[in-house]
Design a protein around this motif. Structure first.
Motif, PDB file in Angstrom:
ATOM      1  N   GLY A  10      -3.252  -5.572  -0.506  1.00 58.67           N
ATOM      2  CA  GLY A  10      -2.831  -4.296  -1.082  1.00 58.67           C
ATOM      3  C   GLY A  10      -1.465  -3.800  -0.626  1.00 58.67           C
ATOM      4  N   ALA A  11      -0.698  -4.640   0.047  1.00 58.96           N
ATOM      5  CA  ALA A  11       0.637  -4.206   0.503  1.00 58.96           C
ATOM      6  C   ALA A  11       1.640  -4.201  -0.646  1.00 58.96           C
ATOM      7  CB  ALA A  11       1.124  -5.104   1.632  1.00 58.96           C
ATOM      8  N   GLY A  12       1.247  -4.782  -1.772  1.00 57.50           N
ATOM      9  CA  GLY A  12       2.129  -4.797  -2.938  1.00 57.50           C
ATOM     10  C   GLY A  12       2.839  -6.130  -3.113  1.00 57.50           C
ATOM     11  N   LYS A  13       2.388  -7.142  -2.390  1.00 61.27           N
ATOM     12  CA  LYS A  13       3.085  -8.439  -2.418  1.00 61.27           C
ATOM     13  C   LYS A  13       3.253  -8.984  -3.834  1.00 61.27           C
ATOM     14  CE  LYS A  13       0.193 -10.701   0.142  1.00 61.27           C
ATOM     15  NZ  LYS A  13      -0.820  -9.669   0.470  1.00 61.27           N
ATOM     16  N   SER A  14       2.147  -8.988  -4.598  1.00 61.80           N
ATOM     17  CA  SER A  14       2.243  -9.677  -5.886  1.00 61.80           C
ATOM     18  C   SER A  14       3.161  -8.941  -6.856  1.00 61.80           C
ATOM     19  CB  SER A  14       0.857  -9.920  -6.489  1.00 61.80           C
ATOM     20  OG  SER A  14       0.174  -8.719  -6.617  1.00 61.80           O
ATOM     21  N   SER A 145       0.425   1.249   5.368  1.00 66.97           N
ATOM     22  CA  SER A 145      -0.745   1.782   6.080  1.00 66.97           C
ATOM     23  C   SER A 145      -2.022   1.510   5.274  1.00 66.97           C
ATOM     24  CB  SER A 145      -0.583   3.286   6.289  1.00 66.97           C
ATOM     25  OG  SER A 145      -0.702   3.939   5.048  1.00 66.97           O
ATOM     26  N   VAL A 146      -3.158   1.492   5.958  1.00 66.30           N
ATOM     27  CA  VAL A 146      -4.444   1.244   5.281  1.00 66.30           C
ATOM     28  C   VAL A 146      -4.688   2.307   4.218  1.00 66.30           C
ATOM     29  CG1 VAL A 146      -6.932   1.164   5.593  1.00 66.30           C
ATOM     30  CG2 VAL A 146      -5.472   0.099   7.271  1.00 66.30           C
ATOM     31  N   GLU A 147      -4.364   3.558   4.526  1.00 68.90           N
ATOM     32  CA  GLU A 147      -4.604   4.665   3.578  1.00 68.90           C
ATOM     33  C   GLU A 147      -3.821   4.434   2.286  1.00 68.90           C
ATOM     34  OE1 GLU A 147      -4.058   5.105   6.822  1.00 68.90           O
ATOM     35  OE2 GLU A 147      -6.111   5.768   7.295  1.00 68.90           O
ATOM     36  N   VAL A 148      -2.544   4.098   2.448  1.00 67.35           N
ATOM     37  CA  VAL A 148      -1.697   3.884   1.264  1.00 67.35           C
ATOM     38  C   VAL A 148      -2.207   2.683   0.462  1.00 67.35           C
ATOM     39  CG1 VAL A 148       0.607   3.155   0.515  1.00 67.35           C
ATOM     40  CG2 VAL A 148       0.377   4.963   2.223  1.00 67.35           C
ATOM     41  N   LYS A 189      -0.231 -13.270  10.319  1.00 68.33           N
ATOM     42  CA  LYS A 189       0.615 -12.598  11.303  1.00 68.33           C
ATOM     43  C   LYS A 189       2.076 -12.732  10.888  1.00 68.33           C
ATOM     44  CE  LYS A 189       1.372 -16.123  14.807  1.00 68.33           C
ATOM     45  NZ  LYS A 189       0.464 -17.182  15.151  1.00 68.33           N
ATOM     46  N   GLN A 190       2.892 -11.860  11.452  1.00 66.85           N
ATOM     47  CA  GLN A 190       4.307 -11.894  11.089  1.00 66.85           C
ATOM     48  C   GLN A 190       4.964 -13.096  11.772  1.00 66.85           C
ATOM     49  OE1 GLN A 190       6.374  -8.213  11.951  1.00 66.85           O
ATOM     50  NE2 GLN A 190       8.361  -9.137  11.553  1.00 66.85           N
ATOM     51  N   ALA A 191       5.670 -13.909  10.994  1.00 64.93           N
ATOM     52  CA  ALA A 191       6.408 -15.027  11.605  1.00 64.93           C
ATOM     53  C   ALA A 191       7.521 -14.435  12.462  1.00 64.93           C
ATOM     54  CB  ALA A 191       6.999 -15.915  10.507  1.00 64.93           C
ATOM     55  N   GLU A 192       7.894 -15.135  13.511  1.00 68.49           N
ATOM     56  CA  GLU A 192       8.928 -14.609  14.424  1.00 68.49           C
ATOM     57  C   GLU A 192      10.225 -14.305  13.706  1.00 68.49           C
ATOM     58  OE1 GLU A 192       9.576 -17.046  17.887  1.00 68.49           O
ATOM     59  OE2 GLU A 192       7.463 -16.729  18.459  1.00 68.49           O
ATOM     60  N   ASP A 193      10.563 -15.136  12.711  1.00 71.74           N
ATOM     61  CA  ASP A 193      11.831 -14.935  12.012  1.00 71.74           C
ATOM     62  C   ASP A 193      11.656 -14.197  10.677  1.00 71.74           C
ATOM     63  OD1 ASP A 193      10.379 -17.068  11.053  1.00 71.74           O
ATOM     64  OD2 ASP A 193      12.100 -18.386  10.773  1.00 71.74           O
ATOM     65  N   ALA A 194      10.534 -13.480  10.523  1.00 71.37           N
ATOM     66  CA  ALA A 194      10.332 -12.722   9.279  1.00 71.37           C
ATOM     67  C   ALA A 194      10.884 -11.301   9.419  1.00 71.37           C
ATOM     68  CB  ALA A 194       8.842 -12.657   8.945  1.00 71.37           C
ATOM     69  N   VAL A 195      11.361 -10.761   8.295  1.00 64.98           N
ATOM     70  CA  VAL A 195      11.829  -9.375   8.266  1.00 64.98           C
ATOM     71  C   VAL A 195      10.630  -8.492   7.941  1.00 64.98           C
ATOM     72  CG1 VAL A 195      13.384  -7.754   7.110  1.00 64.98           C
ATOM     73  CG2 VAL A 195      14.065 -10.155   7.401  1.00 64.98           C
ATOM     74  N   LEU A 196      10.401  -7.484   8.753  1.00 66.91           N
ATOM     75  CA  LEU A 196       9.266  -6.576   8.530  1.00 66.91           C
ATOM     76  C   LEU A 196       9.659  -5.474   7.545  1.00 66.91           C
ATOM     77  CD1 LEU A 196       6.426  -5.454   9.345  1.00 66.91           C
ATOM     78  CD2 LEU A 196       7.609  -4.151  11.117  1.00 66.91           C
ATOM     79  N   LEU A 197       8.884  -5.343   6.471  1.00 65.03           N
ATOM     80  CA  LEU A 197       9.112  -4.249   5.516  1.00 65.03           C
ATOM     81  C   LEU A 197       7.825  -3.441   5.401  1.00 65.03           C
ATOM     82  CD1 LEU A 197      11.011  -5.864   2.472  1.00 65.03           C
ATOM     83  CD2 LEU A 197      11.964  -4.489   4.309  1.00 65.03           C
ATOM     84  N   ASP A 198       7.881  -2.167   5.739  1.00 65.76           N
ATOM     85  CA  ASP A 198       6.718  -1.292   5.590  1.00 65.76           C
ATOM     86  C   ASP A 198       6.920  -0.493   4.307  1.00 65.76           C
ATOM     87  OD1 ASP A 198       4.873   0.785   5.597  1.00 65.76           O
ATOM     88  OD2 ASP A 198       4.824   0.865   7.790  1.00 65.76           O
ATOM     89  N   SER A 199       6.062  -0.773   3.317  1.00 70.94           N
ATOM     90  CA  SER A 199       6.283  -0.171   1.988  1.00 70.94           C
ATOM     91  C   SER A 199       5.537   1.153   1.814  1.00 70.94           C
ATOM     92  CB  SER A 199       5.842  -1.154   0.899  1.00 70.94           C
ATOM     93  OG  SER A 199       4.430  -1.227   0.851  1.00 70.94           O
ATOM     94  N   SER A 200       4.958   1.693   2.905  1.00 72.14           N
ATOM     95  CA  SER A 200       4.169   2.938   2.777  1.00 72.14           C
ATOM     96  C   SER A 200       4.954   4.038   2.073  1.00 72.14           C
ATOM     97  CB  SER A 200       3.735   3.458   4.143  1.00 72.14           C
ATOM     98  OG  SER A 200       3.004   2.502   4.842  1.00 72.14           O
ATOM     99  N   TYR A 201       6.207   4.181   2.454  1.00 74.22           N
ATOM    100  CA  TYR A 201       7.016   5.262   1.861  1.00 74.22           C
ATOM    101  C   TYR A 201       8.197   4.724   1.065  1.00 74.22           C
ATOM    102  CZ  TYR A 201       4.027   7.713   5.044  1.00 74.22           C
ATOM    103  OH  TYR A 201       2.912   8.158   5.694  1.00 74.22           O
TER     104      TYR A 201
END
Ligand code: CDP
Length: 220
Positions: A10-14, A145-148, A189-201
């Motif tokens: 549900g993070a919106g990947k697809s 976030s889980v709520e979003v 899990k996040q790969a060490e060289d991955a960029v973290l994107l939090d799409s909550s907002y």
């Protein structure tokens, strides 16, 4: 070029991967759909996945093909297009359970690597950056976030005319996150060289633009 997008349910990947691939002219590969197709077969055949012999027999009977029509991925299970059937919640829950089994993951590893070797792809899943495509030029870990995430899934189901219970959806997501992150083989899990994107907002467009900017940056 290979772009890997991993993250929880549900993070919106697809949605994001589909839009970004369209803009970049890449092929979008939804690996979750492949796990869902296997899960659908296991459900339809009442396979007891704790029985190794029954599982091996079922897996030997499963053939999965990925075909593209108008740039949309279709999943073919033993000759049948199951692209819609695999979207049910019960199939997603079974996919999360069966994806923890090494036999199931092994069956899909070659298929996924083969598609990525032959095409410019954005591939989304749980272990793409960590396991399937460790040399992907760009890796994104997309979360919210889980709520979003529960609210997004709820809205999706309402849109389809269903009347879901948001608390059940949230529980399902939490359970699935836990299963996906704590399994022994290829956990999320996040790969060490991955960029973290939090799409909550962030809006969908903002996330897509960010990924395109990151990809352009890689070229420079
Ligand atoms: O769409 P949603 O995020 O709910 O799930 P999905 O991407 O369709 O994946 C369904 C399930 O398959 C996940 O909960 C994972 O357990 C599993 N999966 C996996 O283990 N590895 C992948 N590369 C993709 C999916």
């Amino acid at each position: 070029m290979n772009i890997a997008i991993d993250g929880p349910a549900g993070a919106g990947k697809s949605t994001i991967a589909r839009l970004a691939s369209k803009k970049l002219g890449f092929l979008y590969v939804d690996t979750g759909a492949m796990y869902r197709a296997i899960a659908l077969y296991l459900l339809n055949n009442d396979t007891d996945i704790t029985d190794k012999e029954a599982l091996d027999k079922a897996l030997s009977e499963i053939s999965i093909d990925i075909v593209y029509a108008d740039e949309v991925q279709h999943v073919i299970l033993n000759g049948d297009d199951v692209s819609s059937k695999i979207r049910e919640e019960r199939v997603g829950n079974m996919a999360s359970k069966s994806a923890a089994l090494p036999e199931v993951r092994k069956k899909l590893l070659f298929l996924q690597r083969d598609i990525a070797a032959k095409n410019d792809v954005i591939m989304d899943g749980r272990d793409i950056g960590t396991n399937i495509l460790p040399n992907a030029e760009l890796k994104i870990y997309l979360t919210a976030s889980v709520e979003v995430r529960a609210k997004r899934r709820y809205d999706e189901l309402v849109e389809k005319g269903q009347s879901p219970d948001i608390n059940i959806i949230k529980d399902d997501i939490e359970k699935r996150d836990y299963q996906d992150m704590h399994r022994e083989i290829a956990p999320l899990k996040q790969a060490e060289d991955a960029v973290l994107l939090d799409s909550s907002y962030m809006t969908i467009e903002e996330v897509v633009e960010k990924i395109i900017a990151l990809k352009e940056g890689k070229k420079a």
